[in-house]
Every structure is written in C-alpha cells, then in structure tokens.
Design an enzyme around this catalytic site. Sequence first.
Site, mmCIF file in Angstrom:
data_model
loop_
_atom_site.group_PDB
_atom_site.id
_atom_site.type_symbol
_atom_site.label_atom_id
_atom_site.label_comp_id
_atom_site.label_asym_id
_atom_site.label_seq_id
_atom_site.Cartn_x
_atom_site.Cartn_y
_atom_site.Cartn_z
ATOM 1 N N GLU A 193 -2.399 -5.353 -3.604
ATOM 2 C CA GLU A 193 -0.982 -4.348 -2.425
ATOM 3 C C GLU A 193 -0.257 -5.994 -2.355
ATOM 4 O O GLU A 193 0.711 -5.070 -1.801
ATOM 5 C CB GLU A 193 -1.485 -3.691 -2.181
ATOM 6 C CG GLU A 193 -2.761 -2.244 -2.414
ATOM 7 C CD GLU A 193 -3.148 -1.759 -1.046
ATOM 8 O OE1 GLU A 193 -3.794 -0.856 -1.309
ATOM 9 O OE2 GLU A 193 -3.453 -2.579 0.204
ATOM 10 N N ASP A 221 0.832 -1.225 -0.087
ATOM 11 C CA ASP A 221 0.029 -0.028 -0.112
ATOM 12 C C ASP A 221 0.612 0.925 0.064
ATOM 13 O O ASP A 221 0.701 1.970 -0.873
ATOM 14 C CB ASP A 221 -0.734 0.027 0.925
ATOM 15 C CG ASP A 221 -1.267 1.242 1.332
ATOM 16 O OD1 ASP A 221 -2.250 1.935 0.095
ATOM 17 O OD2 ASP A 221 -1.506 1.791 2.156
#
Length: 253
Positions: free
Chosen positions: A141, A69
């Site tokens: 992610e 992320d």
Amino acid sequence: MTIRKKGNQQKTGVLPEKVQAQFEILEQELNIPFHNKSLLYQAFTHSSYVNEHRRKLYTDNERLEFLGDAVLELSVSKYLFERYPHMSEGELTKLRASIVCEPSLVIFANELNFGKFVLLGKGEELTGGRERPALLADCFEAFIGALYLDQGLDTVVTFLQRVVYPKVEVGAFSHVMDFKSQLQELVQQSNNGLLHYEIIDEKGPAHNRTFVSRVLLNDKELGVGRGKSKKEAEQQAAQNAMVALNQSLYKEE
C-alpha cells in the site's frame, strides 16, 4: 530521504549507496523509474529501521500506507464498476474487499519480491519481520501511495493492470462471486430441474479470446454471458440467469 526543516536549514537522511543500489534493481525489475527516489525509499522503510537510525532523519512508510490504501481502493472500485456493469453494489463491495485485503496484498507483494527490499531494524529482522503478512501488505500500500505522489493515478492504474487486475480476470477471486453455486441453490429451492452450461461461441485471436456461454434449465435458456475464459463466461451467464429469475419471481408477487 524525506527532508525536514530546522530553522533555515534543510536536513535529509541519505541511505547508504549499497542500499540505494538495491532500489535501482527494484526500479529495473518493475520497469518504473521514480522521479523522486525519496518516495520510493520511504515506501519500504519500516518504523523499526527509523527507530534504529534516529540521527539520520529517515521517515517510515506509515503515512504513505494511509494514502496508498485510499488510492488502491479508488482504483479497484473504478475497475470493478466498469468491468462488471451487472453487479449490484453489495456484490461489488464484497469483491473489492477480497482484493483489497491483507491476504491478497501479501500475494501481490510476494510476487514482486517486495520483502527483500524492506528496510528493517535488527530486532524486526531477527523475528522474521521480512515475511510478516501485515508488514508486506502495508509495504504494498505504501508503494502505491509513493507511486501516486511521484507519477499520478494513471501510472498507478497501469501498474495495477499488470499486477492485480489480471488475477481478477482469470477468476482468482471467483469464490466471492460464485454465481453458479448461487443459481444452483436457487433452482434447488424450487425443485425446478437440472442446470446445464454450454459454450455457444468463441471470438477473437488466441491471446485475446472472448467466450460466450449460456445456461439452460431443462433445455430452457435462462441466461447468456461473456468472458475472457469459459469459467468467467459461465459465471456471467449464471448471474444474468439469477437476475432474470428474480425479476420473474418479483412479477409473480
């Protein structure tokens, strides 16, 4: 997969050969061979799979998701900062948020067929976990995090240039930065007349063409913009026109 230490011994959960073969297919499809296969496996390992194989010492992808992320947000931020030098901080933040969000990440994951490679527990599988948006977004992610650890930021950027950035270039997120609509509203508030866009130049070969557009208000040029498509050039022209109009209004005050 991930090695855990117990005393002086090292133990690791080894995926079945059939599963490892599936990940070899993924590497071929992505054209990204991993140096550390365990990172790749971990990126696609859901917590439900770990819970059903406690004795195998598998590790889920949640920590990689955390890292991915941050890497994704940094990479997209740098790309937008360089790609759109005239955008304000607020506009850049809004555009980045539309790219690094669950719906967009799900699109990226689905286009890469990530869903079919996720390792799930039986219960999660039966309840449709393989198609669950949050799970797919987390997996994308986590893959970014694994790729970063395995091969560094440059490889991540190369991957994003292939998977993510082209969508920005063709206006997939233009609804977030619709400067033409904003300019139209600004002109209507002042009852200043009619806007008109026209392409005034095209440069480069067909596969890498640059368009130049200008926007006029009652035949008076307000702004000029460039882009890889006519739509992008018009949006850039509208943005530059808004900057010019706002500056003129500020001087009048």
